[in-house]
Design a protein around this motif. Structure first.
Motif, PDB file in Angstrom:
ATOM      1  N   THR A   1       0.512  -1.413  -0.115  1.00 16.17           N
ATOM      2  CA  THR A   1       0.287   0.272   0.365  1.00 16.17           C
ATOM      3  C   THR A   1       0.826   1.194  -0.167  1.00 16.17           C
ATOM      4  N   GLY A   2       2.064   1.277   0.710  1.00 19.36           N
ATOM      5  CA  GLY A   2       2.489   2.546   1.380  1.00 19.36           C
ATOM      6  C   GLY A   2       3.817   2.850  -0.224  1.00 19.36           C
ATOM      7  N   MET A   3       3.621   1.692  -1.347  1.00 22.87           N
ATOM      8  CA  MET A   3       4.244   1.984  -2.898  1.00 22.87           C
ATOM      9  C   MET A   3       3.717   2.380  -3.599  1.00 22.87           C
ATOM     10  N   ILE A   4       2.347   1.521  -3.769  1.00 24.41           N
ATOM     11  CA  ILE A   4       0.862   2.274  -3.911  1.00 24.41           C
ATOM     12  C   ILE A   4       0.313   4.090  -4.326  1.00 24.41           C
ATOM     13  N   TRP A   5       0.796   4.345  -2.653  1.00 18.27           N
ATOM     14  CA  TRP A   5       0.643   5.910  -2.709  1.00 18.27           C
ATOM     15  C   TRP A   5       0.926   6.748  -3.448  1.00 18.27           C
ATOM     16  N   ALA A   6       2.461   6.241  -3.022  1.00 21.43           N
ATOM     17  CA  ALA A   6       3.497   6.814  -4.064  1.00 21.43           C
ATOM     18  C   ALA A   6       3.776   6.848  -5.293  1.00 21.43           C
ATOM     19  N   LYS A   7       3.633   5.462  -5.107  1.00 20.05           N
ATOM     20  CA  LYS A   7       3.109   5.945  -7.335  1.00 20.05           C
ATOM     21  C   LYS A   7       2.029   6.636  -7.559  1.00 20.05           C
ATOM     22  N   LEU A   8       0.667   6.890  -6.800  1.00 25.63           N
ATOM     23  CA  LEU A   8      -0.249   7.679  -6.655  1.00 25.63           C
ATOM     24  C   LEU A   8       0.598   9.304  -6.676  1.00 25.63           C
ATOM     25  N   PHE A   9       1.155   9.136  -5.997  1.00 24.36           N
ATOM     26  CA  PHE A   9       2.103  10.813  -6.229  1.00 24.36           C
ATOM     27  C   PHE A   9       2.150  11.287  -7.914  1.00 24.36           C
ATOM     28  N   ILE A  10       3.011  10.427  -7.928  1.00 19.45           N
ATOM     29  CA  ILE A  10       3.724  10.674  -9.671  1.00 19.45           C
ATOM     30  C   ILE A  10       2.943  10.677 -10.339  1.00 19.45           C
ATOM     31  N   TYR A  11       2.082   9.858 -10.779  1.00 18.77           N
ATOM     32  CA  TYR A  11       0.510   9.752 -11.175  1.00 18.77           C
ATOM     33  C   TYR A  11      -0.128  11.383 -11.261  1.00 18.77           C
TER      34      TYR A  11
ATOM     35  N   MET B   1      -5.280  -6.835  -3.315  1.00 22.23           N
ATOM     36  CA  MET B   1      -5.133  -6.797  -4.576  1.00 22.23           C
ATOM     37  C   MET B   1      -5.074  -7.951  -5.314  1.00 22.23           C
ATOM     38  N   ALA B   2      -5.672  -9.669  -4.152  1.00 23.03           N
ATOM     39  CA  ALA B   2      -5.913 -10.818  -4.998  1.00 23.03           C
ATOM     40  C   ALA B   2      -7.369 -10.541  -5.688  1.00 23.03           C
ATOM     41  N   ARG B   3      -8.175 -10.152  -5.138  1.00 25.23           N
ATOM     42  CA  ARG B   3      -9.129  -9.505  -5.783  1.00 25.23           C
ATOM     43  C   ARG B   3      -9.213  -8.965  -7.203  1.00 25.23           C
ATOM     44  N   LEU B   4      -8.562  -8.045  -7.258  1.00 22.21           N
ATOM     45  CA  LEU B   4      -7.974  -7.210  -8.627  1.00 22.21           C
ATOM     46  C   LEU B   4      -7.014  -8.070  -9.343  1.00 22.21           C
ATOM     47  N   ALA B   5      -6.307  -9.326  -9.187  1.00 22.74           N
ATOM     48  CA  ALA B   5      -5.368 -10.314 -10.041  1.00 22.74           C
ATOM     49  C   ALA B   5      -6.603 -11.014 -10.554  1.00 22.74           C
ATOM     50  N   ALA B   6      -7.603 -11.397  -9.991  1.00 25.31           N
ATOM     51  CA  ALA B   6      -8.825 -12.590 -10.115  1.00 25.31           C
ATOM     52  C   ALA B   6      -9.332 -12.157 -11.076  1.00 25.31           C
ATOM     53  N   LEU B   7     -10.311 -10.421 -10.791  1.00 26.42           N
ATOM     54  CA  LEU B   7     -10.360  -9.736 -12.030  1.00 26.42           C
ATOM     55  C   LEU B   7      -9.834  -9.467 -12.858  1.00 26.42           C
ATOM     56  N   SER B   8      -8.252  -9.601 -13.124  1.00 22.82           N
ATOM     57  CA  SER B   8      -7.785  -8.989 -14.659  1.00 22.82           C
ATOM     58  C   SER B   8      -7.699  -8.283 -14.592  1.00 22.82           C
TER      59      SER B   8
ATOM     60  N   THR C   1      -5.045  -6.042 -13.136  1.00 21.49           N
ATOM     61  CA  THR C   1      -3.534  -6.537 -12.812  1.00 21.49           C
ATOM     62  C   THR C   1      -2.598  -6.609 -13.665  1.00 21.49           C
ATOM     63  N   LYS C   2      -1.238  -6.152 -14.006  1.00 17.86           N
ATOM     64  CA  LYS C   2      -0.920  -6.337 -15.176  1.00 17.86           C
ATOM     65  C   LYS C   2       0.146  -7.791 -15.593  1.00 17.86           C
ATOM     66  N   LEU C   3      -0.190  -8.595 -16.753  1.00 16.39           N
ATOM     67  CA  LEU C   3       0.660  -9.882 -17.100  1.00 16.39           C
ATOM     68  C   LEU C   3       1.928  -9.697 -16.267  1.00 16.39           C
ATOM     69  N   GLY C   4       2.517 -10.916 -16.031  1.00 10.35           N
ATOM     70  CA  GLY C   4       4.030 -10.963 -15.679  1.00 10.35           C
ATOM     71  C   GLY C   4       4.087 -10.358 -14.395  1.00 10.35           C
TER      72      GLY C   4
ATOM     73  N   LYS D   1      -6.657   3.268 -13.307  1.00 13.61           N
ATOM     74  CA  LYS D   1      -7.426   2.461 -12.642  1.00 13.61           C
ATOM     75  C   LYS D   1      -7.843   1.569 -11.880  1.00 13.61           C
ATOM     76  N   GLY D   2      -6.703   0.693 -11.706  1.00 14.93           N
ATOM     77  CA  GLY D   2      -6.353   0.026 -10.712  1.00 14.93           C
ATOM     78  C   GLY D   2      -6.343   0.109  -9.545  1.00 14.93           C
ATOM     79  N   MET D   3      -5.492   1.036  -9.223  1.00 11.66           N
ATOM     80  CA  MET D   3      -4.845   1.836  -8.033  1.00 11.66           C
ATOM     81  C   MET D   3      -6.645   2.483  -7.439  1.00 11.66           C
ATOM     82  N   GLY D   4      -7.242   3.083  -8.681  1.00 12.66           N
ATOM     83  CA  GLY D   4      -8.295   3.987  -7.805  1.00 12.66           C
ATOM     84  C   GLY D   4      -9.293   3.110  -7.284  1.00 12.66           C
ATOM     85  N   ASP D   5      -9.214   1.175  -7.385  1.00 11.81           N
ATOM     86  CA  ASP D   5     -10.256   0.759  -6.863  1.00 11.81           C
ATOM     87  C   ASP D   5      -9.306  -0.313  -5.957  1.00 11.81           C
ATOM     88  N   TYR D   6      -8.276  -0.209  -6.349  1.00 12.53           N
ATOM     89  CA  TYR D   6      -7.907   0.282  -4.175  1.00 12.53           C
ATOM     90  C   TYR D   6      -7.720   0.735  -3.709  1.00 12.53           C
ATOM     91  N   MET D   7      -7.742   2.216  -3.923  1.00 14.76           N
ATOM     92  CA  MET D   7      -7.929   3.165  -2.513  1.00 14.76           C
ATOM     93  C   MET D   7      -9.694   2.927  -2.005  1.00 14.76           C
TER      94      MET D   7
END
Length: 378
Positions: A135-145, A332-339, A341-344, A355-361
């Protein structure tokens, strides 16, 4: 996999309406079944949405396990990090998404090497989930966006007892391995645009946390650099961030109490000094702040921050650390199950688009007290 923080992961997963079934495992089948039974009762799932069974990461085959339970689409390891690489490789071979609770640089880098195989199987391998680095890094990346030029990002985070007792003012963790990494490992940090290794407990100082003022020492805590950001410093460097590191908070007295404990005998030396594990009689709290400084024309133009605060949950018996770690993983697991998340293979902040970050938040805010603050200097 794992009934420690795994029970918090399962607790939130079974609450999602689109979850069909959650399997929680332990070395001991009865422990897993008892944990599943507790979750079903607390969530009022008479249809036994959570099922407990046994799995030994050192002896059992994930391929065989998935043949027994072919409906599983996401494997979540809440086991020690040493099992992640083998489990991730097996999950990919079986065409399943894989998540772990990482933060250890070497482990995450090993999982990133599985990127091509994961893409070929059209699955996501996401390493380092949880409160931090997840979560900490997702927030950090949100600031960058959100902002044009983020110059500095600092993360301050910790889980501590609400009613601390000497000598360490710190409770028995659910993973001793994690505490040893915090106390003994060098931490990669980004300083003036360059990656360097910082010793644990460097950049130490006392800070006052307003949210903690009613608990102990008027909310004044020790804050010091520790490992736990995984590969985030390198990611931040690619986005032009100049300074990035994470500091852990503890009640005053912790640093002095552990400074002479040897890494070779860490567990034996520190255990007698720790408070009992978190419980209703010994509740904990978690606090995290992610702060970004935004530059414009070479000057500091603004400061933005997100702060999370959580307490032991008497209703479920889940600690604040279990909740903040486990719920972050479950989302995050739910978002992966719903496709979504990035493949790889990727770290959490790189596994989600905007969008995924928004759903996560959005989901995170349903469960925790989160405060946003912005201050402009122009």
């Amino acid at each position: 996999m794992g009934t420690g923080v795994g029970k918090a992961i399962a607790h939130l997963l079974v609450s999602f309406p689109d979850t069909a079934r959650v399997y929680i495992t332990d070395l001991n089948r009865e422990t897993a079944r008892a944990t599943a039974r507790t979750i079903n009762i607390s969530m009022r799932h008479s249809e036994k949405k959570c099922v407990g069974t046994d799995f030994n990461a050192e002896k059992d085959s994930l391929h065989d396990f998935l043949r027994l339970f072919p409906e599983i689409s996401v494997i979540i390891s809440a086991l020690p990090a040493k099992y992640s690489s083998a489990l991730a490789a097996s999950a990919i071979e079986c065409g399943r998404h894989f998540l772990d609770i990482g933060g250890i640089v070497a482990v995450t880098k090993n999982l990133m090497l599985l990127d091509r195989e994961a893409r070929a199987k059209r699955v996501s391998v996401i390493s380092g989930n949880g409160l931090m680095p997840g979560t900490g890094m997702i927030w950090a990346k949100l600031f960058i966006y959100i902002f044009d030029l983020v110059k500095n990002i600092w993360i301050t985070v910790g889980g501590v007892p609400q009613n601390p007792k000497p000598p360490l003012f710190y409770g028995l963790p659910f993973a001793m391995e994690s505490l040893q990494h915090l106390c003994c490992d060098q931490a990669p940090i980004l300083e003036r645009g360059a990656i360097r290794m910082a010793n644990p407990f460097s950049y130490a100082g006392l800070i006052k946390v307003p949210e903690l003022k009613n608990f102990f020492n008027n909310g004044e805590v020790e804050a010091f650099i520790t490992a736990g950001t995984s590969i985030a410093p390198w990611t931040m460097q690619t986005f032009g961030v100049q300074n990035f590191w994470k500091r852990t908070i503890c009640w005053p007295g912790f640093m002095k109490g552990v400074e002479n404990i040897s890494p070779e005998n860490f567990e034996n030396e520190i255990k007698p000094l720790l408070m009992p594990a978190t419980s209703a009689d010994n509740p904990d709290l978690v606090w995290m702040k992610v702060e970004a400084q935004i530059a414009k024309e070479g000057r500091l133009a603004a400061r933005a921050s997100l702060t999370l605060f959580d307490l032991f949950d008497e209703k479920t018996g889940l600690s604040a650390l279990e909740r903040t770690t486990g719920f972050s993983v479950a989302i995050m697991a739910r978002l992966a199950a719903l496709s979504e998340t990035k493949l790889g293979a990727a770290a959490p902040d790189c596994a989600l688009g905007l969008k995924g970050m928004g759903d996560y938040m959005e989901e995170l805010q349903k469960h925790f007290s989160i405060a946003w603050k912005y201050q402009s200097f122009t």
